[in-house]
Design a protein around this motif. Structure first.
Motif, PDB file in Angstrom:
ATOM      1  N   HIS A  49       0.850  -1.183   0.000  1.00 43.48           N
ATOM      2  CA  HIS A  49       0.000   0.000   0.000  1.00 43.48           C
ATOM      3  C   HIS A  49       0.894   1.246   0.000  1.00 43.48           C
ATOM      4  O   HIS A  49       1.909   1.259   0.701  1.00 43.48           O
ATOM      5  CB  HIS A  49      -0.894  -0.021   1.239  1.00 43.48           C
ATOM      6  N   PRO A  50       0.543   2.283  -0.734  1.00 44.49           N
ATOM      7  CA  PRO A  50       1.375   3.495  -0.740  1.00 44.49           C
ATOM      8  C   PRO A  50       1.532   4.147   0.640  1.00 44.49           C
ATOM      9  O   PRO A  50       2.491   4.880   0.867  1.00 44.49           O
ATOM     10  CB  PRO A  50       0.644   4.439  -1.707  1.00 44.49           C
ATOM     11  N   ASP A  51       0.604   3.872   1.549  1.00 44.89           N
ATOM     12  CA  ASP A  51       0.697   4.439   2.907  1.00 44.89           C
ATOM     13  C   ASP A  51       1.419   3.526   3.882  1.00 44.89           C
ATOM     14  O   ASP A  51       1.387   3.760   5.086  1.00 44.89           O
ATOM     15  CB  ASP A  51      -0.705   4.702   3.473  1.00 44.89           C
ATOM     16  N   ILE A  52       2.073   2.500   3.362  1.00 50.17           N
ATOM     17  CA  ILE A  52       2.639   1.490   4.250  1.00 50.17           C
ATOM     18  C   ILE A  52       3.623   2.057   5.265  1.00 50.17           C
ATOM     19  O   ILE A  52       4.381   2.989   4.961  1.00 50.17           O
ATOM     20  CB  ILE A  52       3.350   0.371   3.455  1.00 50.17           C
ATOM     21  N   SER A  53       3.588   1.509   6.486  1.00 50.95           N
ATOM     22  CA  SER A  53       4.650   1.765   7.458  1.00 50.95           C
ATOM     23  C   SER A  53       5.248   0.386   7.739  1.00 50.95           C
ATOM     24  O   SER A  53       4.565  -0.502   8.242  1.00 50.95           O
ATOM     25  CB  SER A  53       4.110   2.419   8.733  1.00 50.95           C
ATOM     26  N   PHE A  54       6.487   0.213   7.311  1.00 56.20           N
ATOM     27  CA  PHE A  54       7.140  -1.097   7.386  1.00 56.20           C
ATOM     28  C   PHE A  54       8.124  -1.053   8.534  1.00 56.20           C
ATOM     29  O   PHE A  54       9.196  -0.443   8.432  1.00 56.20           O
ATOM     30  CB  PHE A  54       7.848  -1.366   6.039  1.00 56.20           C
ATOM     31  N   SER A  63       8.812   4.047   5.063  1.00 56.73           N
ATOM     32  CA  SER A  63       7.626   4.373   4.295  1.00 56.73           C
ATOM     33  C   SER A  63       7.783   3.699   2.925  1.00 56.73           C
ATOM     34  O   SER A  63       8.818   3.089   2.652  1.00 56.73           O
ATOM     35  CB  SER A  63       7.531   5.881   4.104  1.00 56.73           C
ATOM     36  N   TRP A  64       6.799   3.824   2.063  1.00 55.22           N
ATOM     37  CA  TRP A  64       6.857   3.225   0.740  1.00 55.22           C
ATOM     38  C   TRP A  64       8.057   3.755  -0.046  1.00 55.22           C
ATOM     39  O   TRP A  64       8.794   2.981  -0.662  1.00 55.22           O
ATOM     40  CB  TRP A  64       5.559   3.475  -0.011  1.00 55.22           C
ATOM     41  N   MET A 124      -4.736  -4.424   3.843  1.00 60.94           N
ATOM     42  CA  MET A 124      -5.940  -3.656   3.543  1.00 60.94           C
ATOM     43  C   MET A 124      -6.396  -4.008   2.132  1.00 60.94           C
ATOM     44  O   MET A 124      -5.572  -4.104   1.207  1.00 60.94           O
ATOM     45  CB  MET A 124      -5.645  -2.169   3.661  1.00 60.94           C
ATOM     46  N   TRP A 133      -0.418  -2.954   4.468  1.00 58.94           N
ATOM     47  CA  TRP A 133      -0.605  -1.564   4.892  1.00 58.94           C
ATOM     48  C   TRP A 133       0.262  -1.209   6.091  1.00 58.94           C
ATOM     49  O   TRP A 133       0.689  -0.066   6.250  1.00 58.94           O
ATOM     50  CB  TRP A 133      -2.093  -1.375   5.206  1.00 58.94           C
ATOM     51  N   ALA A 134       0.531  -2.196   6.933  1.00 60.20           N
ATOM     52  CA  ALA A 134       1.422  -1.966   8.070  1.00 60.20           C
ATOM     53  C   ALA A 134       2.115  -3.272   8.413  1.00 60.20           C
ATOM     54  O   ALA A 134       1.565  -4.355   8.180  1.00 60.20           O
ATOM     55  CB  ALA A 134       0.664  -1.448   9.281  1.00 60.20           C
TER      56      ALA A 134
ATOM     57  N   ARG B   2       1.047  12.322   0.289  1.00 65.84           N
ATOM     58  CA  ARG B   2       0.500  10.973   0.256  1.00 65.84           C
ATOM     59  C   ARG B   2      -0.896  10.964   0.877  1.00 65.84           C
ATOM     60  O   ARG B   2      -1.103  11.497   1.953  1.00 65.84           O
ATOM     61  CB  ARG B   2       1.442  10.032   0.990  1.00 65.84           C
ATOM     62  N   THR B   3      -1.811  10.353   0.191  1.00 66.03           N
ATOM     63  CA  THR B   3      -3.171  10.336   0.725  1.00 66.03           C
ATOM     64  C   THR B   3      -3.205   9.583   2.047  1.00 66.03           C
ATOM     65  O   THR B   3      -2.566   8.579   2.232  1.00 66.03           O
ATOM     66  CB  THR B   3      -4.134   9.626  -0.261  1.00 66.03           C
ATOM     67  N   TYR B   5      -1.988  10.122   4.912  1.00 64.90           N
ATOM     68  CA  TYR B   5      -0.832  10.062   5.807  1.00 64.90           C
ATOM     69  C   TYR B   5      -0.671  11.383   6.551  1.00 64.90           C
ATOM     70  O   TYR B   5      -0.469  12.424   5.957  1.00 64.90           O
ATOM     71  CB  TYR B   5       0.428   9.773   4.987  1.00 64.90           C
ATOM     72  N   ILE B  92      -1.333   6.984  11.023  1.00 64.63           N
ATOM     73  CA  ILE B  92      -1.707   6.880   9.616  1.00 64.63           C
ATOM     74  C   ILE B  92      -3.125   6.347   9.608  1.00 64.63           C
ATOM     75  O   ILE B  92      -3.396   5.302  10.202  1.00 64.63           O
ATOM     76  CB  ILE B  92      -0.771   5.928   8.842  1.00 64.63           C
ATOM     77  N   ARG B  95      -9.583   5.270   5.853  1.00 66.14           N
ATOM     78  CA  ARG B  95     -10.976   4.852   6.006  1.00 66.14           C
ATOM     79  C   ARG B  95     -11.268   4.474   7.458  1.00 66.14           C
ATOM     80  O   ARG B  95     -11.240   5.310   8.343  1.00 66.14           O
ATOM     81  CB  ARG B  95     -11.316   3.711   5.045  1.00 66.14           C
ATOM     82  N   VAL B  99      -3.178   3.167  12.106  1.00 67.88           N
ATOM     83  CA  VAL B  99      -2.036   2.574  12.793  1.00 67.88           C
ATOM     84  C   VAL B  99      -1.268   3.693  13.497  1.00 67.88           C
ATOM     85  O   VAL B  99      -0.963   4.728  12.906  1.00 67.88           O
ATOM     86  CB  VAL B  99      -1.136   1.739  11.839  1.00 67.88           C
ATOM     87  N   ARG B 101       2.030   4.618  15.957  1.00 66.66           N
ATOM     88  CA  ARG B 101       3.336   4.153  16.426  1.00 66.66           C
ATOM     89  C   ARG B 101       3.853   5.158  17.441  1.00 66.66           C
ATOM     90  O   ARG B 101       3.761   6.366  17.233  1.00 66.66           O
ATOM     91  CB  ARG B 101       4.314   4.053  15.250  1.00 66.66           C
TER      92      ARG B 101
END
Lengths: 143, 144
Positions: A49-54, A63-64, A124, A133-134, B2-3, B5, B92, B95, B99, B101
């Motif tokens: 996902h572009p909003d990912i937090s890895f 981030s992505w 997601m 997504w995470a 970024r959408t 975020y 973040i 919908r 999440v 942190r």
């Protein structure tokens, strides 16, 4: 008429609504592994996902754009990813939490690593399917 | 841009859009959770905050169900004296999921009298069930 339809439904042998999703989710998980090991950017984009937090077990969170950058520069390379005790803890219409034990080997900045970790993945569902997504890993002692 | 975020350091409540309000709610719930888990150990509040299918993960890889987590939080005899950290909470939201942190740094005084520093990175996965945000997953990581 209702009885007839009910019996027809029972005999139809269709899977419960949740099953096709869990299969799609498992496929996405396998694609993630493949993308990471094969350094397949297109595939990675499909499953991340572009909003990912890895999150890594050191507390480092990417981030992505971080993930993509490291891919391209070869900063982080995964050589093997072995999962055990994989379980889909929750699965709703558009969100899933998955936990597993992962044995990962590879190189970070050229230095080899060999880690056993517990991993939490949050997926997601988007128009393009399930996306990671995470993610958060926690280091485990090697068995 | 970024959408979905948004980074919020401490609780910057602007109250402008619906999403800001949601984020403020999520942050407040996250802070409250931290105060309960490492302070008041109020099981009634935990029952309200925890989703039915919560999986609660510790830094050693142990994963608890909702019931186990509540029981063990309440049973935990350690006393935590929180220390300030530079980093704050990040959120973040997408919908009906969010999440969060945040770091947790404290002196832990165990039941046996030993005192040690506890430094964790905590991840909280919140889902909106009807109008309430509930904790669906939690994972802690030990920071060396």
């Amino acid at each position: 008429m209702k009885k007839f339809l009910f019996i027809l439904f029972l005999l139809s042998g269709t899977a419960t609504p949740a099953q096709p999703d869990s299969v799609k989710l498992k496929t996405a998980m396998q694609q993630l592994d493949r993308a990471l090991i094969e350094q397949d950017e297109k595939l990675l984009q499909r499953v991340m996902h572009p909003d990912i937090s890895f999150g890594h077990s050191t507390g480092w969170v990417q981030s992505w754009s971080d993930v993509l950058n490291d891919f391209r520069t070869g900063k982080l390379i995964y050589e093997t990813l072995e999962h055990s005790a994989v379980w889909i803890a929750t699965l709703s219409k558009n969100l899933a939490t998955v936990r597993m034990h992962t044995h990962a080997t590879g190189k970070l900045n050229g230095n080899p690593f060999d880690l056993h970790m517990h991993v939490l993945q949050v997926w997601m569902k988007t128009k393009e399917g399930w996306k990671l997504w995470a993610r958060q890993s926690a280091k485990l002692q090697a068995p | 841009m970024r959408t979905g975020y948004i980074i919020v350091l401490l609780a910057l409540y602007c109250g402008a859009s619906a999403q800001s309000k949601e984020i403020a709610t999520i942050l407040a719930a996250s802070r409250e959770l931290e105060n309960i888990v490492f302070g008041t150990k109020d099981s009634i509040k935990l029952e309200k905050l925890f989703a039915g299918y919560l999986t609660y993960g510790h830094s050693n890889g142990k994963v608890e169900t909702r019931e186990e987590a509540i029981r063990n939080i309440v049973r935990n005899k350690s006393v935590y004296v929180k220390k300030d950290t530079l980093a704050g909470y990040s959120v973040i939201m997408n919908r009906n999921a969010a999440v969060v942190r945040h770091p947790f740094l404290a002196l832990e005084k165990k039941e046996d009298g030993t005192v040690s520093e506890l430094h964790l990175a905590i991840v909280l996965v919140w889902v909106r069930e009807k109008k309430d945000w509930k904790l669906l997953a939690r994972q802690a990581v030990k920071i060396q």
